[in-house]
Write a protein that holds these residues in place. Structure first.
Motif, PDB file in Angstrom:
ATOM      1  N   TYR A  30       0.940  -1.288   0.136  1.00  0.00           N
ATOM      2  CA  TYR A  30      -0.120   0.001  -0.051  1.00  0.00           C
ATOM      3  C   TYR A  30       0.935   1.231   0.000  1.00  0.00           C
ATOM      4  N   THR A  31       0.392   2.401  -0.501  1.00  0.00           N
ATOM      5  CA  THR A  31       1.235   3.377  -0.358  1.00  0.00           C
ATOM      6  C   THR A  31       0.838   4.668   0.554  1.00  0.00           C
ATOM      7  N   LYS A  32      -0.700   4.567   0.754  1.00  0.00           N
ATOM      8  CA  LYS A  32      -1.434   5.713   1.501  1.00  0.00           C
ATOM      9  C   LYS A  32      -2.164   4.909   2.506  1.00  0.00           C
ATOM     10  N   ILE A  33      -2.412   5.574   3.818  1.00  0.00           N
ATOM     11  CA  ILE A  33      -3.308   5.107   4.562  1.00  0.00           C
ATOM     12  C   ILE A  33      -4.378   6.035   4.816  1.00  0.00           C
ATOM     13  N   LYS A  34      -5.464   5.593   4.882  1.00  0.00           N
ATOM     14  CA  LYS A  34      -7.008   6.414   5.154  1.00  0.00           C
ATOM     15  C   LYS A  34      -7.329   6.024   6.468  1.00  0.00           C
ATOM     16  N   LEU A  35      -7.698   6.967   7.302  1.00  0.00           N
ATOM     17  CA  LEU A  35      -8.193   6.825   8.709  1.00  0.00           C
ATOM     18  C   LEU A  35      -9.613   6.483   8.554  1.00  0.00           C
ATOM     19  N   TYR A  36     -10.173   5.651   9.340  1.00  0.00           N
ATOM     20  CA  TYR A  36     -11.595   5.287   9.542  1.00  0.00           C
ATOM     21  C   TYR A  36     -11.967   5.070  11.081  1.00  0.00           C
ATOM     22  N   THR A  37     -13.185   5.221  11.312  1.00  0.00           N
ATOM     23  CA  THR A  37     -13.641   4.643  12.753  1.00  0.00           C
ATOM     24  C   THR A  37     -14.699   3.549  12.673  1.00  0.00           C
ATOM     25  N   ASN A  38     -14.852   2.923  13.868  1.00  0.00           N
ATOM     26  CA  ASN A  38     -16.067   1.994  13.888  1.00  0.00           C
ATOM     27  C   ASN A  38     -16.152   1.924  15.307  1.00  0.00           C
ATOM     28  N   ALA A  39     -17.511   2.125  15.697  1.00  0.00           N
ATOM     29  CA  ALA A  39     -17.924   2.010  16.948  1.00  0.00           C
ATOM     30  C   ALA A  39     -18.910   1.116  17.237  1.00  0.00           C
ATOM     31  N   PHE A  40     -19.041   0.675  18.621  1.00  0.00           N
ATOM     32  CA  PHE A  40     -19.905  -0.310  18.919  1.00  0.00           C
ATOM     33  C   PHE A  40     -20.425  -0.088  20.502  1.00  0.00           C
ATOM     34  N   ILE A  41     -21.760  -0.342  20.463  1.00  0.00           N
ATOM     35  CA  ILE A  41     -22.188  -0.353  21.730  1.00  0.00           C
ATOM     36  C   ILE A  41     -22.604  -1.691  22.601  1.00  0.00           C
ATOM     37  N   VAL A  42     -22.135  -1.810  23.813  1.00  0.00           N
ATOM     38  CA  VAL A  42     -22.262  -3.039  24.411  1.00  0.00           C
ATOM     39  C   VAL A  42     -22.800  -3.057  25.700  1.00  0.00           C
ATOM     40  N   GLY A  66     -16.964   5.673   9.807  1.00  0.00           N
ATOM     41  CA  GLY A  66     -16.607   6.273   8.549  1.00  0.00           C
ATOM     42  C   GLY A  66     -15.221   6.898   8.520  1.00  0.00           C
ATOM     43  N   LYS A  67     -15.330   7.819   7.630  1.00  0.00           N
ATOM     44  CA  LYS A  67     -13.889   8.508   7.605  1.00  0.00           C
ATOM     45  C   LYS A  67     -13.496   9.453   8.556  1.00  0.00           C
ATOM     46  N   VAL A  68     -12.448   9.648   8.853  1.00  0.00           N
ATOM     47  CA  VAL A  68     -12.050  10.662   9.778  1.00  0.00           C
ATOM     48  C   VAL A  68     -11.810  11.966   8.832  1.00  0.00           C
ATOM     49  N   ASP A  69     -12.452  13.117   9.327  1.00  0.00           N
ATOM     50  CA  ASP A  69     -12.559  14.328   8.409  1.00  0.00           C
ATOM     51  C   ASP A  69     -11.046  15.047   8.712  1.00  0.00           C
ATOM     52  N   PRO A  70     -10.568  15.978   7.919  1.00  0.00           N
ATOM     53  CA  PRO A  70      -9.685  16.802   8.150  1.00  0.00           C
ATOM     54  C   PRO A  70      -9.862  17.561   9.397  1.00  0.00           C
ATOM     55  N   GLY A  71      -8.963  17.564  10.291  1.00  0.00           N
ATOM     56  CA  GLY A  71      -8.953  18.436  11.424  1.00  0.00           C
ATOM     57  C   GLY A  71      -9.508  17.839  12.614  1.00  0.00           C
ATOM     58  N   GLU A  72     -10.235  16.486  12.447  1.00  0.00           N
ATOM     59  CA  GLU A  72     -10.918  15.895  13.510  1.00  0.00           C
ATOM     60  C   GLU A  72      -9.890  14.740  14.047  1.00  0.00           C
ATOM     61  N   THR A  73     -10.244  14.400  15.403  1.00  0.00           N
ATOM     62  CA  THR A  73      -9.352  13.319  15.974  1.00  0.00           C
ATOM     63  C   THR A  73     -10.315  12.225  15.719  1.00  0.00           C
ATOM     64  N   SER A  74      -9.530  10.844  15.767  1.00  0.00           N
ATOM     65  CA  SER A  74     -10.634   9.713  15.546  1.00  0.00           C
ATOM     66  C   SER A  74     -11.629   9.507  16.265  1.00  0.00           C
ATOM     67  N   LEU A  75     -11.520   9.737  17.817  1.00  0.00           N
ATOM     68  CA  LEU A  75     -12.595   9.897  18.729  1.00  0.00           C
ATOM     69  C   LEU A  75     -13.463  10.661  18.218  1.00  0.00           C
ATOM     70  N   GLN A  76     -13.115  11.958  17.954  1.00  0.00           N
ATOM     71  CA  GLN A  76     -14.464  12.987  17.427  1.00  0.00           C
ATOM     72  C   GLN A  76     -15.164  12.563  16.279  1.00  0.00           C
ATOM     73  N   ALA A  77     -14.403  11.901  15.313  1.00  0.00           N
ATOM     74  CA  ALA A  77     -15.044  11.397  14.312  1.00  0.00           C
ATOM     75  C   ALA A  77     -15.836  10.109  14.471  1.00  0.00           C
ATOM     76  N   ALA A  78     -15.477   9.095  15.659  1.00  0.00           N
ATOM     77  CA  ALA A  78     -16.189   8.083  15.938  1.00  0.00           C
ATOM     78  C   ALA A  78     -17.411   8.560  16.536  1.00  0.00           C
ATOM     79  N   GLU A  81     -19.715  10.136  13.542  1.00  0.00           N
ATOM     80  CA  GLU A  81     -20.219   9.099  12.840  1.00  0.00           C
ATOM     81  C   GLU A  81     -21.377   8.020  13.460  1.00  0.00           C
ATOM     82  N   LEU A  82     -21.126   7.712  14.940  1.00  0.00           N
ATOM     83  CA  LEU A  82     -21.986   7.000  15.644  1.00  0.00           C
ATOM     84  C   LEU A  82     -23.391   7.673  15.713  1.00  0.00           C
ATOM     85  N   GLN A  83     -23.118   9.120  15.736  1.00  0.00           N
ATOM     86  CA  GLN A  83     -24.448   9.783  15.887  1.00  0.00           C
ATOM     87  C   GLN A  83     -25.284   9.694  14.552  1.00  0.00           C
TER      88      GLN A  83
END
Ligand SMILES: CNc1ncnc2c1ncn2[C@@H]1O[C@H](COP(=O)(O)OP(=O)(O)OP(=O)(O)O)[C@@H](O)[C@H]1O
Length: 201
Positions: A30-42, A66-78, A81-83
């Motif tokens: 691979y040459t690039k990495i794209k950041l995503y999130t995935n959230a579960f309620i247990v 889904g995708k982490v937008d520019p300027g977002e942390t992965s937690l903020q994106a998670a 996206e969950l919402q």
């Protein structure tokens, strides 16, 4: 079984392998990495999954993300996206990382996986996801195959890390898939538990 940590899982802290397998040839490039999130309620021995109605992974059950937008942390994106996809907000905690490479793509998904034991709001179907609860009974006894979680309609690698998600043991793993038409086939995988807090997201 290889104990050599695969490319893409560097800087993840100290990893101890709990599962690996598949074709032992090289990991896919691979040459690039794209950041995503995935959230579960247990909650109450159940996990909230969504049936994906459109886009990537259509027809599969998964967490909400889904995708982490520019300027977002992965937690903020998670949280966002969950919402957006399930209608709820939740105090998400980092649960693990999945590095996913697919044949025919020059980029890798780095998926930060989150979980929460509680949530606020009403669970609501969205254009993208139809939410549904599944019992987690069986998953913690090493009996995931007999649980009612629809693993046959999920990403093939999910069954490997689900017990770690449910039992709050932090993990990091890589799963490479080959393509057969529209179908993805698990080709090679490696998962370890994370025992170093420096991997916090
Ligand atoms: C082995 N491989 C995999 N295993 C488990 N989960 C996987 C995955 N590969 C992708 N995922 C998840 O699938 C969703 C795609 O998100 P996706 O709908 O494409 O993103 P996003 O909502 O930003 O897109 P649009 O806004 O519709 O463009 C996102 O949760 C991502 O974590």
């Amino acid at each position: 079984m290889s104990s050599v940590i695969p490319p893409g899982l560097d800087n993840r802290g100290v990893l101890s392998r709990f599962a690996s397998g598949g074709d032992t040839k090289d990991w896919l490039p691979y040459t690039k990495i794209k950041l995503y999130t995935n959230a579960f309620i247990v909650k109450d021995n159940k996990v909230l999954l969504g049936f994906k109605k459109r886009g990537f992974g259509k027809g599969k059950y998964n967490g909400f993300g889904g995708k982490v937008d520019p300027g977002e942390t992965s937690l903020q994106a998670a949280v966002r996206e969950l919402q957006e996809e399930s209608g709820v907000t939740a105090p998400l905690e980092h649960a693990g990382t999945l590095f996913f490479v697919s044949e025919g793509e020059d980029w890798a998904f780095e998926i930060e996986i989150y979980r929460a034991d509680s949530y606020e709001g009403d669970i609501t179907e969205s254009d993208e996801m139809r939410p549904e609860w599944f019992s987690t009974v069986g998953v913690l006894d090493g009996d995931s195959q007999s649980s009612t979680i629809p693993f046959s309609k999920m990403w093939e690698s999910d069954i490997v890390w689900f017990p770690y998600l449910i039992s709050k043991r932090k993990f990091a793993g890589r799963a490479d898939f080959t393509r057969e038409g529209d179908e993805f086939r698990l080709h090679r995988w490696w998962y370890g538990t994370v025992s170093d807090s420096s991997s916090e997201q």
